[in-house]
Design a protein around this motif. Structure first.
Motif, PDB file in Angstrom:
ATOM      1  N   ALA A  21      13.178 -15.209  -0.621  1.00 19.30           N
ATOM      2  CA  ALA A  21      13.729 -14.715  -1.875  1.00 19.30           C
ATOM      3  C   ALA A  21      12.818 -13.617  -2.419  1.00 19.30           C
ATOM      4  N   VAL A  22      13.407 -12.502  -2.796  1.00 20.00           N
ATOM      5  CA  VAL A  22      12.649 -11.356  -3.311  1.00 20.00           C
ATOM      6  C   VAL A  22      13.255 -10.914  -4.630  1.00 20.00           C
ATOM      7  N   CYS A  23      12.418 -10.769  -5.652  1.00 14.57           N
ATOM      8  CA  CYS A  23      12.858 -10.247  -6.942  1.00 14.57           C
ATOM      9  C   CYS A  23      12.079  -8.969  -7.243  1.00 14.57           C
ATOM     10  N   LEU A  24      12.791  -7.927  -7.672  1.00 14.39           N
ATOM     11  CA  LEU A  24      12.173  -6.640  -7.986  1.00 14.39           C
ATOM     12  C   LEU A  24      12.667  -6.163  -9.339  1.00 14.39           C
ATOM     13  N   SER A  25      11.775  -5.599 -10.134  1.00 21.46           N
ATOM     14  CA  SER A  25      12.139  -5.107 -11.461  1.00 21.46           C
ATOM     15  C   SER A  25      13.185  -4.007 -11.389  1.00 21.46           C
ATOM     16  N   LEU A  34      15.458  -1.751  -3.427  1.00 20.87           N
ATOM     17  CA  LEU A  34      15.108  -3.129  -3.073  1.00 20.87           C
ATOM     18  C   LEU A  34      15.283  -3.349  -1.574  1.00 20.87           C
ATOM     19  N   LEU A  35      16.418  -2.889  -1.022  1.00 22.85           N
ATOM     20  CA  LEU A  35      16.670  -3.073   0.407  1.00 22.85           C
ATOM     21  C   LEU A  35      15.743  -2.201   1.255  1.00 22.85           C
ATOM     22  N   SER A  36      15.411  -0.993   0.787  1.00 23.33           N
ATOM     23  CA  SER A  36      14.465  -0.143   1.513  1.00 23.33           C
ATOM     24  C   SER A  36      13.091  -0.795   1.585  1.00 23.33           C
ATOM     25  N   PHE A  37      12.683  -1.401   0.469  1.00 21.57           N
ATOM     26  CA  PHE A  37      11.396  -2.091   0.400  1.00 21.57           C
ATOM     27  C   PHE A  37      11.349  -3.252   1.396  1.00 21.57           C
ATOM     28  N   VAL A  38      12.389  -4.077   1.406  1.00 18.59           N
ATOM     29  CA  VAL A  38      12.401  -5.239   2.309  1.00 18.59           C
ATOM     30  C   VAL A  38      12.528  -4.784   3.765  1.00 18.59           C
ATOM     31  N   SER A  41       0.833  -1.208   0.000  1.00 15.35           N
ATOM     32  CA  SER A  41       0.000   0.000   0.000  1.00 15.35           C
ATOM     33  C   SER A  41       0.865   1.254   0.000  1.00 15.35           C
ATOM     34  N   LYS A  42       2.026   1.178   0.630  1.00 17.95           N
ATOM     35  CA  LYS A  42       2.975   2.304   0.616  1.00 17.95           C
ATOM     36  C   LYS A  42       3.776   2.314  -0.681  1.00 17.95           C
ATOM     37  N   TYR A  43       4.250   1.143  -1.095  1.00 23.00           N
ATOM     38  CA  TYR A  43       5.009   1.021  -2.353  1.00 23.00           C
ATOM     39  C   TYR A  43       4.032   0.656  -3.476  1.00 23.00           C
TER      40      TYR A  43
END
Length: 441
Positions: free
Chosen positions: A159-163, A172-176, A75-77
């Motif tokens: 495991a996290v994949c981001l475009s 990516l690290l801020s999101f996680v 919801s934030k991202y």
């Protein structure tokens, strides 16, 4: 000795995670700036390992906790829950959601930890990620993919994949980190406000030219070998002392005050060129090292740490002879290039891929190094059961690349690298390199 058997996936379930609340109508169209549009439309793969996660509240499972907190995070991202538009220059923030996959794997975490961070489906980490996600094209797929892996011993891997089209490794690290904080302590509103994403459309003028078409970046097929190596802090200190001594002998007047990052980067480049020269009958190639620089703290005014996007610029350090690979010379070039970036107000015409293309046309042998050292890779990624015992960006997306990150206990720098077969053979045998570094596998 770990057996070289194929590691089997026992079960796999998939869920679509949508935003906790709908995206407002005025935010439905997320226009990408030019420095995002120039990035390859590929997934960046990150994996986090936790040895024995235990939740104090037994009324929910780890999977449910992660799914619920991920929904709140999206919801934030909110652009991350959308889809890339047909032109590749915007995100349709339609709340279609992301894929969350839960997998049971028939082995212990310790068996995985002994393996190299490569995408091989049988021997590497490939089975820890959704199929065709590690540095694969995103296209019309979800912009984020998550896989929760359960091991026989009770350990897990997230495991996290981001475009890469919409974000860099810092994002990516801020999101996680935000996701972990929502999972661990959702009532700490003050902390969540500090970690919330900053969308920089209003902070970067002239970056949203409607005529600037997203570029299709094609990466080569796999023709390199991936390895992992370690530079312990004690060895880096030894390298620094030896270099300072060498500088005095050579009459270098300037006080260098070398950093860990600078020294390791320069040594990697120097030894990679020596390896390439040995593969080329002793002839040094005309080469360039692209060193990505996080522009958030260098902009005028500085951008928040949680700014979303590809907010990096590539310095380029040239070398064509052994003399030009002296460490003090390479570090001097790095500092000169970085100094020129300080105080920039715009990233227009500073796109990383366009600089790659320039040197490719001039037939330079290209190398790239990126670093997430000093980023929150461990201490801030506690979802409620402690920090990860290990973390890694996966594999190499193309040949001649080095990715640097802190070791789990902070005692050194881990490097994941990809080199051609002959160059890797020569690189691994380099006596100067082996004085300060050790290969993990």
């Amino acid at each position: 000795m770990i057996s070289r058997r194929q590691i089997n996936v026992i079960s796999r379930t998939e869920t679509n995670i949508k935003t906790d609340s709908p995206t407002p109508l005025n935010l439905k169209h997320y226009k990408l700036p030019s420095h995002d549009r120039m990035n390859p439309d590929l997934y960046m793969p990150l994996v986090l390992f936790y040895s024995n996660p235990q939740l104090p509240d037994h009324t929910t499972s780890i999977a449910n906790l992660l799914r619920n907190s991920l929904s709140k995070t999206l919801s934030k991202y909110y652009p991350f829950a959308g889809r890339l538009g047909s032109s590749g220059s915007y995100v349709e923030c339609n709340d279609q959601g992301i894929n969350f996959i839960e997998v049971q794997i028939a082995c212990n975490l310790s068996e995985i930890m002994e393996k190299a961070p490569v995408k091989d489906e049988e021997e590497g980490f490939g089975h820890l990620f959704p199929p065709c996600s590690i540095w694969h094209k995103v296209s019309c797929s979800p912009l984020v993919l998550v896989q929760l892996n359960h091991f026989s011993c009770g350990g897990i891997a997230i495991a996290v994949c981001l475009s890469h089209r919409i974000a860099d490794a810092s994002t990516l690290l801020s999101f996680v980190t935000y996701w972990a904080s929502v999972s661990h302590n959702p009532s700490d509103e003050e902390k969540l406000v500090q970690l919330a994403p900053c969308f920089v459309q209003g902070l970067l003028p002239n970056s949203y030219d409607d005529d600037f078409v997203a570029k299709e970046v094609l990466l080569p097929e796999m023709n390199w070998i991936t390895a992992e190596m370690l530079f312990y802090n004690s060895k880096i200190a030894e390298l620094k002392a030896n270099q300072e001594k060498q500088d005095k002998l050579n009459g270098v007047v300037a006080e260098q005050n070398y950093t860990r990052n600078e020294l390791v980067t320069a040594l990697l480049y120097r030894c990679a060129l020596a390896a390439a020269a040995k593969s080329n009958s002793g002839a040094y190639p005309h080469s360039v090292l692209f060193r990505t620089v996080n522009m958030r703290p260098l902009m005028d005014p500085p951008l928040p740490k949680t700014s979303v996007g590809n907010l990096v610029v590539a310095n380029h350090i040239l070398a064509s002879t052994m003399e030009e690979t002296e460490l003090h010379s390479l570090v001097g070039q790095m500092r000169k290039e970085k100094k020129q970036l300080t105080g920039m107000k715009s990233l227009v015409r500073k796109e990383v891929m366009s600089i790659f293309e320039k040197y490719a046309k001039e037939n330079y042998k290209q190398y790239a190094v990126s670093s997430i050292c000093n980023f929150p890779l461990y201490d801030k990624l506690d979802f409620g059961w402690g920090r990860p015992v290990n973390a890694s960006l996966m594999d190499a997306p193309f040949v001649n690349i080095f990715t640097m990150m802190d070791t789990p206990n902070g005692d050194g720098i881990k490097v994941i690298l990809g080199l051609g077969k002959e160059d890797m053979k020569n690189f691994r045998a380099d006596k100067e390199l082996l004085t300060y570094a050790s290969f993990y596998h």
